[in-house]
Design a protein around this motif. Sequence first.
Motif, PDB file in Angstrom:
ATOM      1  N   GLY A 115      57.145 -29.249  93.457  1.00  0.00           N
ATOM      2  CA  GLY A 115      56.098 -29.386  94.470  1.00  0.00           C
ATOM      3  C   GLY A 115      55.734 -28.078  95.134  1.00  0.00           C
ATOM      4  N   ILE A 116      56.217 -26.985  94.592  1.00  0.00           N
ATOM      5  CA  ILE A 116      55.903 -25.655  95.130  1.00  0.00           C
ATOM      6  C   ILE A 116      54.677 -25.111  94.406  1.00  0.00           C
ATOM      7  N   GLU A 117      53.782 -24.470  95.127  1.00  0.00           N
ATOM      8  CA  GLU A 117      52.583 -23.885  94.540  1.00  0.00           C
ATOM      9  C   GLU A 117      52.727 -22.361  94.501  1.00  0.00           C
ATOM     10  N   PRO A 118      53.209 -21.799  93.385  1.00  0.00           N
ATOM     11  CA  PRO A 118      53.395 -20.342  93.305  1.00  0.00           C
ATOM     12  C   PRO A 118      52.055 -19.621  93.231  1.00  0.00           C
ATOM     13  N   ARG A 119      52.042 -18.386  93.713  1.00  0.00           N
ATOM     14  CA  ARG A 119      50.850 -17.536  93.669  1.00  0.00           C
ATOM     15  C   ARG A 119      51.256 -16.192  93.066  1.00  0.00           C
ATOM     16  N   LEU A 120      50.371 -15.616  92.258  1.00  0.00           N
ATOM     17  CA  LEU A 120      50.683 -14.319  91.654  1.00  0.00           C
ATOM     18  C   LEU A 120      49.416 -13.485  91.518  1.00  0.00           C
ATOM     19  N   MET A 121      49.523 -12.239  91.923  1.00  0.00           N
ATOM     20  CA  MET A 121      48.459 -11.273  91.669  1.00  0.00           C
ATOM     21  C   MET A 121      48.964 -10.293  90.616  1.00  0.00           C
ATOM     22  N   VAL A 122      48.217 -10.145  89.537  1.00  0.00           N
ATOM     23  CA  VAL A 122      48.593  -9.249  88.442  1.00  0.00           C
ATOM     24  C   VAL A 122      47.799  -7.958  88.568  1.00  0.00           C
ATOM     25  N   LEU A 123      48.503  -6.834  88.568  1.00  0.00           N
ATOM     26  CA  LEU A 123      47.863  -5.520  88.666  1.00  0.00           C
ATOM     27  C   LEU A 123      48.097  -4.740  87.376  1.00  0.00           C
ATOM     28  N   ILE A 132      46.458 -14.677  80.480  1.00  0.00           N
ATOM     29  CA  ILE A 132      47.176 -14.950  81.731  1.00  0.00           C
ATOM     30  C   ILE A 132      46.292 -15.772  82.666  1.00  0.00           C
ATOM     31  N   ARG A 133      45.030 -15.366  82.811  1.00  0.00           N
ATOM     32  CA  ARG A 133      44.103 -16.114  83.666  1.00  0.00           C
ATOM     33  C   ARG A 133      43.949 -17.558  83.184  1.00  0.00           C
ATOM     34  N   ALA A 134      43.732 -17.705  81.876  1.00  0.00           N
ATOM     35  CA  ALA A 134      43.502 -19.037  81.314  1.00  0.00           C
ATOM     36  C   ALA A 134      44.724 -19.932  81.492  1.00  0.00           C
ATOM     37  N   HIS A 135      45.928 -19.388  81.268  1.00  0.00           N
ATOM     38  CA  HIS A 135      47.138 -20.198  81.378  1.00  0.00           C
ATOM     39  C   HIS A 135      47.401 -20.577  82.838  1.00  0.00           C
ATOM     40  N   ALA A 136      47.148 -19.647  83.750  1.00  0.00           N
ATOM     41  CA  ALA A 136      47.335 -19.949  85.165  1.00  0.00           C
ATOM     42  C   ALA A 136      46.375 -21.052  85.612  1.00  0.00           C
ATOM     43  N   MET A 137      45.143 -20.970  85.131  1.00  0.00           N
ATOM     44  CA  MET A 137      44.163 -22.004  85.479  1.00  0.00           C
ATOM     45  C   MET A 137      44.583 -23.358  84.912  1.00  0.00           C
ATOM     46  N   LYS A 138      45.125 -23.357  83.701  1.00  0.00           N
ATOM     47  CA  LYS A 138      45.571 -24.591  83.072  1.00  0.00           C
ATOM     48  C   LYS A 138      46.700 -25.250  83.869  1.00  0.00           C
ATOM     49  N   LEU A 139      47.612 -24.419  84.390  1.00  0.00           N
ATOM     50  CA  LEU A 139      48.749 -24.950  85.147  1.00  0.00           C
ATOM     51  C   LEU A 139      48.398 -25.231  86.604  1.00  0.00           C
ATOM     52  N   ARG A 177      45.317 -14.000  90.541  1.00  0.00           N
ATOM     53  CA  ARG A 177      44.287 -12.976  90.685  1.00  0.00           C
ATOM     54  C   ARG A 177      44.701 -11.788  89.822  1.00  0.00           C
ATOM     55  N   VAL A 178      43.783 -11.278  88.990  1.00  0.00           N
ATOM     56  CA  VAL A 178      44.061 -10.143  88.109  1.00  0.00           C
ATOM     57  C   VAL A 178      43.153  -8.989  88.502  1.00  0.00           C
ATOM     58  N   GLU A 179      43.742  -7.841  88.805  1.00  0.00           N
ATOM     59  CA  GLU A 179      42.986  -6.667  89.240  1.00  0.00           C
ATOM     60  C   GLU A 179      43.393  -5.457  88.396  1.00  0.00           C
ATOM     61  N   ILE A 180      42.438  -4.534  88.191  1.00  0.00           N
ATOM     62  CA  ILE A 180      42.674  -3.352  87.366  1.00  0.00           C
ATOM     63  C   ILE A 180      42.445  -2.092  88.196  1.00  0.00           C
ATOM     64  N   LEU A 198      47.342  -5.782  98.732  1.00  0.00           N
ATOM     65  CA  LEU A 198      48.574  -6.500  99.051  1.00  0.00           C
ATOM     66  C   LEU A 198      48.576  -7.139 100.436  1.00  0.00           C
ATOM     67  N   PRO A 199      48.093  -6.441 101.473  1.00  0.00           N
ATOM     68  CA  PRO A 199      48.090  -7.104 102.789  1.00  0.00           C
ATOM     69  C   PRO A 199      47.246  -8.383 102.799  1.00  0.00           C
ATOM     70  N   VAL A 200      46.131  -8.365 102.070  1.00  0.00           N
ATOM     71  CA  VAL A 200      45.261  -9.545 102.015  1.00  0.00           C
ATOM     72  C   VAL A 200      45.924 -10.654 101.222  1.00  0.00           C
ATOM     73  N   TRP A 201      46.529 -10.288 100.074  1.00  0.00           N
ATOM     74  CA  TRP A 201      47.182 -11.286  99.242  1.00  0.00           C
ATOM     75  C   TRP A 201      48.391 -11.900  99.948  1.00  0.00           C
ATOM     76  N   GLY A 202      49.081 -11.082 100.715  1.00  0.00           N
ATOM     77  CA  GLY A 202      50.243 -11.586 101.445  1.00  0.00           C
ATOM     78  C   GLY A 202      49.892 -12.520 102.566  1.00  0.00           C
ATOM     79  N   ASN A 203      48.679 -12.349 103.131  1.00  0.00           N
ATOM     80  CA  ASN A 203      48.208 -13.239 104.204  1.00  0.00           C
ATOM     81  C   ASN A 203      49.233 -13.347 105.335  1.00  0.00           C
TER      82      ASN A 203
END
Length: 613
Positions: free
Chosen positions: A64-72, A94-101, A106-109, A155-160
Amino acid sequence: MDLFVTAEIRKVVPLEQRIDEAVGALLRLMRQGSPLCAAFSSGKDSSAMMVVFFIAAEKALEEGIEPRLMVLHSDTRIENPVIHKLARSEMDKIRAHAMKLGIEMRVEIASPTLLDSWGPRILGGRSIPSFPMTNGDCSNDWKIKPMQTLRKRLLPVWGNGSECITLTGSRFSESAARGSKMRQRGESAYEPFRNRQGELCFSPLADWSTDDVWELLGLVRAGIYTSYTDAVDVIKAYADAGPTSCAVINDGIAAGGAGKGGCGARFGCHQCQMVKNDSSMEYLLEDPEYAFMAGLGKLRNFIAATQNDVSRRLWVGRTIKEGFIAIRPDVYSPAMMRELFRYTVTLDVLEYEQACDLGIEPRFRLIPADHAVAIDYLWSLNGHWDGFTAIADYLEIWNGVVRYAIPESPVIGCEQFPEPRFLHVGEDWAQACGDTWAGIRDPFMVAMLESCMEETTYGKSNPLRLWDVTQRTVDEQTGKQIEEGFTIDPESLLFFFEYEAERLIDDYRSYRENQGRGWTARWYLQYGLVKIPSMQVLRHDDAFKRTAFKRLIGVNGSTVDVEMLIEASSSWDEVDETVKKAFLSDSRRTALEDAKQSRTAQEAQGDLFALAA
């Protein structure tokens, strides 16, 4: 098996246990609600790390946990095309699999700034490539700094409000040196650690061996583990290019700052000069599938072969210290910059034509249009070439008028670096120019438009009034206006090539050879095609003044009379100690003095032998 690692790391642990331990550690962070960020290169280690992350994420979802990940991801813009394609493909997965689950992802370059990019940096004359036994600052400017900038912004924004933890694929057994650095930083596979900047980082695969990584990816390929990837492309890339990878980003994040001694990568930048031989490129070129990269290999080898040719260097220093500039080989000469530019644009065109024939997208592009304009601006700003020279070459090559082949065996000139000499110019470039009009302000613009164009004041101690030359955007996070760095306005770029470029090339043709007045650079600024941040305005003003001074003494333009420069300058023995200290470190000064004494002793010994004969 890793034979050359310390005994405590070389424990025989089943892969299942390694996976359970890494998954358990990640689950603990997810249960705590820690926002996670992953450094992803698409190499074997970061790929294995992402597989483990998704195993942990699925378990978290079951609880029941909703994990969050930002990929850099870090893209130097001159990555090996095979790795560039692989990284883009794996990030899409990675984006497609995360959406499926149903995982928030969030993926940033991160990429280097325009001026720090390979073309403007090397071909524009801002620096030379990082060769072996040099500072290797390319890894910091192209990888570490862009990643740090991106992390600081996101990171500060993603960390909220919560502190982000960055996941890396670093492993103790990658090498003895890396293992030692990881221990010094306090890295472990069980809990996060703080880097030098105080950021939380975590290496869940820290205790894994190379065999563990490949075994996991093999199981994924075999379908034993189902994840975001089937690992086929990752394994193929390594099989085709040899057992190499890049760990600069992991080290940079974990250390919390810039790395030292270069990147050490052998499977990254296709123009990397920090290694004697690019083994990964050589492996790939043995396969006809990768023949399209042959030109990139030739360009790299040409640069490597000519690295010590002082006739291909600019001898006029750019920085005033104690009233002097250094006269010694520095960045590439204007002729060498233009030669490399022509080779590089030719490679781009040949790749574009081949890609069109195959019905695919070009697999690399070294000098896009905005980089060509940036290089043209820098050439004019620094008095190397004027009259839109780079754009003239660019259009001639793209329009099929001419192509430039990279020589297999380049002509090499003198490779002996002389002692530095010093030319007195005054306290600053304004003083050096005397009464000559110089600087970023154009006389015509000032005379004709002074009362009808709003100006901005730049600088405090020596204020400069100038029309607004900055580019501003609205920050998506704060909603505030922020200044961008050195930029090329995209709309102006389109209109320039569509309507203005060919006319300007013809109009300014007479300024092209050995003028070096900065006409082209001023045009770019006046018409808003080039934008510079306010903090750099005075620096560019100084560069215009330096160009004016070089023209006054006859050392601007595409050719510089080095013999005249040497004759006009003072030798090492003729300047004060303060000048020597300003230009050279203590170790470098000591080395020069020792070399001088050694040569003197050898000459004296030679004279004795001559007398005896």
